[in-house]
Write a protein that holds these residues in place. Structure first.
Motif, PDB file in Angstrom:
ATOM      1  N   LYS A   1       0.766  -1.017   0.178  1.00 32.11           N
ATOM      2  CA  LYS A   1      -0.182  -0.108   0.128  1.00 32.11           C
ATOM      3  C   LYS A   1       0.570   0.914   0.101  1.00 32.11           C
ATOM      4  CE  LYS A   1      -3.671  -2.827   0.282  1.00 32.11           C
ATOM      5  NZ  LYS A   1      -4.312  -2.301  -0.915  1.00 32.11           N
TER       6      LYS A   1
ATOM      7  N   ASP B   1      -2.412   4.986  -0.747  1.00 32.72           N
ATOM      8  CA  ASP B   1      -3.511   4.249  -0.738  1.00 32.72           C
ATOM      9  C   ASP B   1      -3.597   4.500   0.968  1.00 32.72           C
ATOM     10  OD1 ASP B   1      -4.418   2.484  -2.579  1.00 32.72           O
ATOM     11  OD2 ASP B   1      -1.619   1.884  -2.139  1.00 32.72           O
TER      12      ASP B   1
ATOM     13  N   SER C   1     -10.830   6.984  -2.122  1.00 28.77           N
ATOM     14  CA  SER C   1     -10.604   5.554  -1.770  1.00 28.77           C
ATOM     15  C   SER C   1      -9.403   5.434  -0.475  1.00 28.77           C
ATOM     16  CB  SER C   1      -9.643   4.667  -3.334  1.00 28.77           C
ATOM     17  OG  SER C   1      -8.922   5.651  -3.362  1.00 28.77           O
ATOM     18  N   VAL C   2      -8.769   6.907  -0.443  1.00 31.37           N
ATOM     19  CA  VAL C   2      -7.773   7.251   0.645  1.00 31.37           C
ATOM     20  C   VAL C   2      -8.386   7.081   1.900  1.00 31.37           C
ATOM     21  CG1 VAL C   2      -6.313   8.608   1.896  1.00 31.37           C
ATOM     22  CG2 VAL C   2      -6.482   8.392  -0.577  1.00 31.37           C
TER      23      VAL C   2
END
Length: 350
Positions: A5, A72, A96-97
């Motif tokens: 990630k 991420d 999406s974070v």
């Protein structure tokens, strides 16, 4: 195996940021691609922390120079009040974070409780709905799905790990709880302060935040939630002349447990499958030296000479289990890695 990630660390020049990197660079599922430290922007990490010089880390940049669309997970190591606006922008602009905050800004389950404690209203109260309190052993299910994981303060981590199972089981009473706590000077941060100068902190033990410390309401929040009633704790922290380590001594009344042995049995049962919680054998006294540099918490219980009371003692490393190690443990839970990944090292001794 999952691909690593991509991670950003905000506040990389603080002690918790440095320890997060010390541990995190060995994580096969983490790749740090952005490190911020506004006052040190443009510098290589080795110029701020030479011990991280061979870790292959990117140079430090300002917060506004990070492209969060390519990230991420964001770890926050910023002081209270500094991350609210920035985290709100990151969350709203990058669906999406996920954020793992080692600071205080999202620890209160009710954002309205933040202002009276920290002196300013919370500017992003709507985010509390997507935040989880990050005491891993007691909130895993919420941590798995949360957009924001609010890691507890170091004192609440030690106190709550020691007391929550006992409150939940009714083994101790929530009345007249006295928590005496001691921490190394790294708990005060890296910014120069008179009271943490060696000439002033050395050879001296000093209480601070007496009767008003900001971690007391956080402890009360979680104990009250476990007990189902509003509680008040007497909490006094002390500065100890050592770099890292934390010891919490809780003086509490017995509930349905008969004595310290029965209380210890409750803890052993509650933490039987926990990789980082160890309940010491009868008579063994926890020490910060037993957990130094590790993500472990060592707990034991003793009968008080006052009938009907016991003394519960917990030791952690304030920078690891009390902050950076717990953040990585939460990362592992949130992203589906084995929970001990990168934080399984045993304590340093001597």
């Amino acid at each position: 195996m999952q691909s690593p990630k991509r991670a950003a660390l905000l506040g990389a020049s603080g002690y918790t940021g440095a320890d997060l990197l010390r541990l995190g660079v060995r994580h096969p599922g983490l790749k740090f691609v952005a490190l911020t430290a506004n006052t040190h922007a443009g510098k290589p990490m080795a110029s701020v922390y030479p011990h991280l010089g061979w870790a292959g880390l990117p140079d430090l940049v300002a917060n506004e120079d990070v492209d969060f669309s390519d990230i991420d997970v964001v770890f926050c190591g910023l002081p209270h009040g500094a991350s609210q606006k920035l985290v709100a922008e990151i969350i709203e602009q990058n669906p999406s974070v996920r954020v793992i905050d080692m600071g205080a800004d999202f620890r209160f389950r009710n954002a309205a409780d933040y202002g009276p404690v920290y002196g300013a209203d919370h500017i992003a109260p709507q985010l509390q709905d997507v935040a989880a309190y990050g005491l891993t052993e007691h909130n895993r299910e919420s941590i798995k799905e949360a957009r924001i994981i609010a890691c507890p303060g170091c004192y609440p981590t030690a106190a709550l790990l020691a007391l929550l199972p006992l409150v939940k089981a009714g083994a101790i009473s929530t009345d007249d709880m006295i928590i005496d706590a001691k921490s190394g000077v790294t708990g005060a941060g890296r910014a120069p302060k008179q009271n943490t100068l060696m000439a002033e902190a050395g050879e001296s033990v000093t209480p601070y935040g007496v009767g008003v410390h900001r971690h007391a309401p956080e402890i009360e929040q979680e104990i009250g939630l476990a007990a189902g009633v509003k509680v008040a704790v007497n909490f006094t922290p002390h500065l100890i002349p050592m770099s890292r380590g934390e010891l919490v001594t809780a003086h509490v009344k017995l509930g349905n447990a008969a004595n310290a042995d029965a209380v210890r049995d409750v803890l052993k049962s509650a933490y039987a499958d926990e990789p980082f919680i160890q309940i010491a054998e009868k008579g063994a006294i926890p020490s910060t030296g037993h957990v130094r540099g590790s993500n472990y918490c060592l707990i034991n219980v003793f009968d008080d000479r006052i009938p009907g009371r016991v003394i519960v003692i917990a030791a952690i490393d304030n920078l690891v289990k009390g902050s950076a190690g717990q953040a990585i443990q939460n990362f592992n839970v949130a992203f589906g890695f084995d929970e001990a990944t990168a934080i399984e090292a045993l304590p340093l001794f001597p």
